[in-house]
Motif scaffolding. Structure first.
Motif, PDB file in Angstrom:
ATOM      1  N   LEU A 256       0.833  -1.187   0.000  1.00 58.85           N
ATOM      2  CA  LEU A 256       0.000   0.000   0.000  1.00 58.85           C
ATOM      3  C   LEU A 256       0.876   1.248   0.000  1.00 58.85           C
ATOM      4  O   LEU A 256       1.859   1.331   0.724  1.00 58.85           O
ATOM      5  N   VAL A 257       0.502   2.202  -0.840  1.00 58.72           N
ATOM      6  CA  VAL A 257       1.263   3.432  -0.975  1.00 58.72           C
ATOM      7  C   VAL A 257       0.383   4.591  -0.520  1.00 58.72           C
ATOM      8  O   VAL A 257      -0.661   4.843  -1.109  1.00 58.72           O
ATOM      9  N   PRO A 258       0.777   5.275   0.564  1.00 52.37           N
ATOM     10  CA  PRO A 258      -0.046   6.405   1.009  1.00 52.37           C
ATOM     11  C   PRO A 258      -0.033   7.521  -0.027  1.00 52.37           C
ATOM     12  O   PRO A 258       0.988   7.796  -0.648  1.00 52.37           O
ATOM     13  N   ILE A 259      -1.184   8.141  -0.220  1.00 54.51           N
ATOM     14  CA  ILE A 259      -1.305   9.205  -1.202  1.00 54.51           C
ATOM     15  C   ILE A 259      -1.770  10.460  -0.492  1.00 54.51           C
ATOM     16  O   ILE A 259      -2.749  10.439   0.249  1.00 54.51           O
ATOM     17  N   GLU A 260      -1.057  11.532  -0.718  1.00 56.87           N
ATOM     18  CA  GLU A 260      -1.435  12.821  -0.150  1.00 56.87           C
ATOM     19  C   GLU A 260      -2.459  13.467  -1.074  1.00 56.87           C
ATOM     20  O   GLU A 260      -2.328  13.411  -2.293  1.00 56.87           O
ATOM     21  N   LEU A 261      -3.447  14.095  -0.477  1.00 54.93           N
ATOM     22  CA  LEU A 261      -4.461  14.789  -1.258  1.00 54.93           C
ATOM     23  C   LEU A 261      -3.881  16.112  -1.748  1.00 54.93           C
ATOM     24  O   LEU A 261      -3.349  16.884  -0.952  1.00 54.93           O
ATOM     25  N   PRO A 262      -3.926  16.371  -3.060  1.00 52.56           N
ATOM     26  CA  PRO A 262      -3.408  17.644  -3.565  1.00 52.56           C
ATOM     27  C   PRO A 262      -4.143  18.813  -2.899  1.00 52.56           C
ATOM     28  O   PRO A 262      -5.299  18.708  -2.525  1.00 52.56           O
ATOM     29  N   GLU A 263      -3.458  19.916  -2.789  1.00 60.22           N
ATOM     30  CA  GLU A 263      -3.996  21.078  -2.086  1.00 60.22           C
ATOM     31  C   GLU A 263      -5.340  21.534  -2.661  1.00 60.22           C
ATOM     32  O   GLU A 263      -6.244  21.884  -1.926  1.00 60.22           O
ATOM     33  N   VAL A 264      -5.488  21.474  -3.986  1.00 58.98           N
ATOM     34  CA  VAL A 264      -6.735  21.922  -4.597  1.00 58.98           C
ATOM     35  C   VAL A 264      -7.904  21.059  -4.132  1.00 58.98           C
ATOM     36  O   VAL A 264      -8.996  21.557  -3.862  1.00 58.98           O
ATOM     37  N   HIS A 265      -7.691  19.754  -3.990  1.00 58.82           N
ATOM     38  CA  HIS A 265      -8.747  18.867  -3.508  1.00 58.82           C
ATOM     39  C   HIS A 265      -9.009  19.101  -2.030  1.00 58.82           C
ATOM     40  O   HIS A 265     -10.141  19.067  -1.574  1.00 58.82           O
ATOM     41  N   GLN A 266      -7.949  19.337  -1.266  1.00 59.95           N
ATOM     42  CA  GLN A 266      -8.108  19.597   0.162  1.00 59.95           C
ATOM     43  C   GLN A 266      -8.913  20.874   0.381  1.00 59.95           C
ATOM     44  O   GLN A 266      -9.785  20.922   1.235  1.00 59.95           O
ATOM     45  N   ARG A 267      -8.622  21.895  -0.402  1.00 58.26           N
ATOM     46  CA  ARG A 267      -9.382  23.144  -0.278  1.00 58.26           C
ATOM     47  C   ARG A 267     -10.852  22.903  -0.603  1.00 58.26           C
ATOM     48  O   ARG A 267     -11.730  23.412   0.072  1.00 58.26           O
ATOM     49  N   PHE A 268     -11.113  22.126  -1.653  1.00 61.76           N
ATOM     50  CA  PHE A 268     -12.495  21.818  -2.005  1.00 61.76           C
ATOM     51  C   PHE A 268     -13.169  21.070  -0.856  1.00 61.76           C
ATOM     52  O   PHE A 268     -14.301  21.371  -0.486  1.00 61.76           O
ATOM     53  N   TYR A 269     -12.462  20.117  -0.267  1.00 66.06           N
ATOM     54  CA  TYR A 269     -12.999  19.341   0.855  1.00 66.06           C
ATOM     55  C   TYR A 269     -13.357  20.268   2.016  1.00 66.06           C
ATOM     56  O   TYR A 269     -14.458  20.204   2.560  1.00 66.06           O
ATOM     57  N   ASP A 270     -12.425  21.115   2.405  1.00 64.84           N
ATOM     58  CA  ASP A 270     -12.660  22.016   3.540  1.00 64.84           C
ATOM     59  C   ASP A 270     -13.820  22.962   3.274  1.00 64.84           C
ATOM     60  O   ASP A 270     -14.667  23.184   4.144  1.00 64.84           O
ATOM     61  N   LYS A 271     -13.872  23.524   2.077  1.00 66.21           N
ATOM     62  CA  LYS A 271     -14.968  24.438   1.725  1.00 66.21           C
ATOM     63  C   LYS A 271     -16.304  23.710   1.732  1.00 66.21           C
ATOM     64  O   LYS A 271     -17.301  24.225   2.238  1.00 66.21           O
ATOM     65  N   LEU A 272     -16.320  22.530   1.144  1.00 62.32           N
ATOM     66  CA  LEU A 272     -17.557  21.763   1.076  1.00 62.32           C
ATOM     67  C   LEU A 272     -18.033  21.364   2.470  1.00 62.32           C
ATOM     68  O   LEU A 272     -19.211  21.509   2.802  1.00 62.32           O
ATOM     69  N   ARG A 273     -17.137  20.891   3.309  1.00 59.08           N
ATOM     70  CA  ARG A 273     -17.489  20.493   4.677  1.00 59.08           C
ATOM     71  C   ARG A 273     -18.065  21.693   5.445  1.00 59.08           C
ATOM     72  O   ARG A 273     -19.102  21.590   6.086  1.00 59.08           O
ATOM     73  N   ALA A 274     -17.409  22.849   5.359  1.00 59.95           N
ATOM     74  CA  ALA A 274     -17.877  24.048   6.071  1.00 59.95           C
ATOM     75  C   ALA A 274     -19.246  24.495   5.538  1.00 59.95           C
ATOM     76  O   ALA A 274     -20.137  24.864   6.318  1.00 59.95           O
ATOM     77  N   LYS A 275     -19.407  24.440   4.240  1.00 60.00           N
ATOM     78  CA  LYS A 275     -20.667  24.838   3.612  1.00 60.00           C
ATOM     79  C   LYS A 275     -21.817  23.917   4.061  1.00 60.00           C
ATOM     80  O   LYS A 275     -22.908  24.373   4.379  1.00 60.00           O
ATOM     81  N   ILE A 276     -21.546  22.630   4.094  1.00 68.87           N
ATOM     82  CA  ILE A 276     -22.563  21.654   4.505  1.00 68.87           C
ATOM     83  C   ILE A 276     -22.933  21.848   5.973  1.00 68.87           C
ATOM     84  O   ILE A 276     -24.118  21.859   6.325  1.00 68.87           O
ATOM     85  N   GLU A 277     -21.928  21.988   6.817  1.00 70.93           N
ATOM     86  CA  GLU A 277     -22.204  22.170   8.242  1.00 70.93           C
ATOM     87  C   GLU A 277     -23.006  23.440   8.501  1.00 70.93           C
ATOM     88  O   GLU A 277     -23.934  23.444   9.316  1.00 70.93           O
ATOM     89  N   ALA A 278     -22.694  24.522   7.785  1.00 70.77           N
ATOM     90  CA  ALA A 278     -23.450  25.776   7.932  1.00 70.77           C
ATOM     91  C   ALA A 278     -24.891  25.589   7.454  1.00 70.77           C
ATOM     92  O   ALA A 278     -25.836  26.049   8.107  1.00 70.77           O
ATOM     93  N   PHE A 279     -25.064  24.898   6.344  1.00 73.61           N
ATOM     94  CA  PHE A 279     -26.402  24.647   5.812  1.00 73.61           C
ATOM     95  C   PHE A 279     -27.232  23.839   6.812  1.00 73.61           C
ATOM     96  O   PHE A 279     -28.381  24.178   7.087  1.00 73.61           O
ATOM     97  N   ILE A 280     -26.656  22.797   7.354  1.00 72.41           N
ATOM     98  CA  ILE A 280     -27.367  21.932   8.304  1.00 72.41           C
ATOM     99  C   ILE A 280     -27.778  22.735   9.537  1.00 72.41           C
ATOM    100  O   ILE A 280     -28.910  22.628  10.014  1.00 72.41           O
ATOM    101  N   LYS A 281     -26.866  23.559  10.017  1.00 69.68           N
ATOM    102  CA  LYS A 281     -27.146  24.373  11.208  1.00 69.68           C
ATOM    103  C   LYS A 281     -28.228  25.417  10.908  1.00 69.68           C
ATOM    104  O   LYS A 281     -29.175  25.571  11.678  1.00 69.68           O
ATOM    105  N   ASP A 282     -28.087  26.111   9.778  1.00 74.68           N
ATOM    106  CA  ASP A 282     -29.036  27.179   9.419  1.00 74.68           C
ATOM    107  C   ASP A 282     -30.438  26.658   9.137  1.00 74.68           C
ATOM    108  O   ASP A 282     -31.431  27.274   9.516  1.00 74.68           O
ATOM    109  N   LYS A 283     -30.525  25.526   8.458  1.00 75.58           N
ATOM    110  CA  LYS A 283     -31.824  25.000   8.023  1.00 75.58           C
ATOM    111  C   LYS A 283     -32.424  24.001   9.001  1.00 75.58           C
ATOM    112  O   LYS A 283     -33.547  23.554   8.803  1.00 75.58           O
ATOM    113  N   GLY A 284     -31.666  23.619  10.015  1.00 78.51           N
ATOM    114  CA  GLY A 284     -32.192  22.654  10.977  1.00 78.51           C
ATOM    115  C   GLY A 284     -32.512  21.312  10.339  1.00 78.51           C
ATOM    116  O   GLY A 284     -33.533  20.701  10.622  1.00 78.51           O
ATOM    117  N   VAL A 285     -31.635  20.865   9.468  1.00 80.39           N
ATOM    118  CA  VAL A 285     -31.826  19.599   8.754  1.00 80.39           C
ATOM    119  C   VAL A 285     -31.834  18.450   9.760  1.00 80.39           C
ATOM    120  O   VAL A 285     -31.012  18.417  10.679  1.00 80.39           O
TER     121      VAL A 285
END
Length: 176
Positions: free
Chosen positions: A24-53
């Motif tokens: 098995l070879v560990p793979i680092e997530l490229p920065e562009v994907h990591q940024r997308f991940y962080d933005k998406l996670r924050a956006k989802i958490e804010a949506f869930i909190k705001d809308k009371g999902v």
């Protein structure tokens, strides 16, 4: 030796040889994907909190960043074949594109449900050709990956409706 045992031995000898998994070879997530991940996670958490999902729907929506990262990592893994990479590429593109069956721009975080379902169907297809250990190696989610896939597949019709599930399957598994 009974006839039943003889048949089992004969069937076992006809099975293909099991290939030993490569290191098995560990793979680092490229920065562009990591940024997308962080933005998406924050956006989802804010949506869930705001809308009371509710917690059930929220648990599906929160799978989106982990599934995106998994598919992006599979695209970069040299042990993954071209066909599986193509399937992963379709799913990653579906996450990124603003045009899909349930657009996030119109319905917010609920629009990620179709992305999650398409990603899971893509993973089911990828697991046909790629060693499960390789796929699991790239999974960062807190729940077992196969349990997540099963849960999403069983709930897909209830989450987005049968029509959309059918369209997602057609998008991913187009016949040539």
């Amino acid at each position: 030796m009974s006839e039943e045992n003889r048949q089992e031995n004969q069937q076992a000898s006809q099975l293909p040889a099991v290939r030993q998994p490569e290191q098995l070879v560990p793979i680092e997530l490229p920065e562009v994907h990591q940024r997308f991940y962080d933005k998406l996670r924050a956006k989802i958490e804010a949506f869930i909190k705001d809308k009371g999902v509710n917690d059930t729907v929220a648990s599906y929506i929160l799978l989106a960043p982990d599934l995106f990262v998994l598919l992006a990592r599979l695209l970069l893994d040299k042990r993954v074949g071209v066909q599986s990479k193509a399937v992963a590429g379709v799913a990653v593109a579906y996450f990124i594109t603003p045009i899909d069956f349930i657009p996030e721009a119109l319905v917010g975080g609920f629009g990620l449900l179709d992305d999650v379902i398409l990603a899971v169907y893509a993973l089911r297809r990828i697991l046909v050709d790629v060693d499960e250990k390789i796929v699991r190696e790239h999974w960062n989610g807190k729940d077992d990956l196969l349990a997540v896939i099963t849960k999403v597949v069983k709930s897909a019709d209830d989450l987005v409706g049968k029509k959309i599930v059918k369209k997602l399957e057609e998008t991913l598994f187009r016949k040539k």
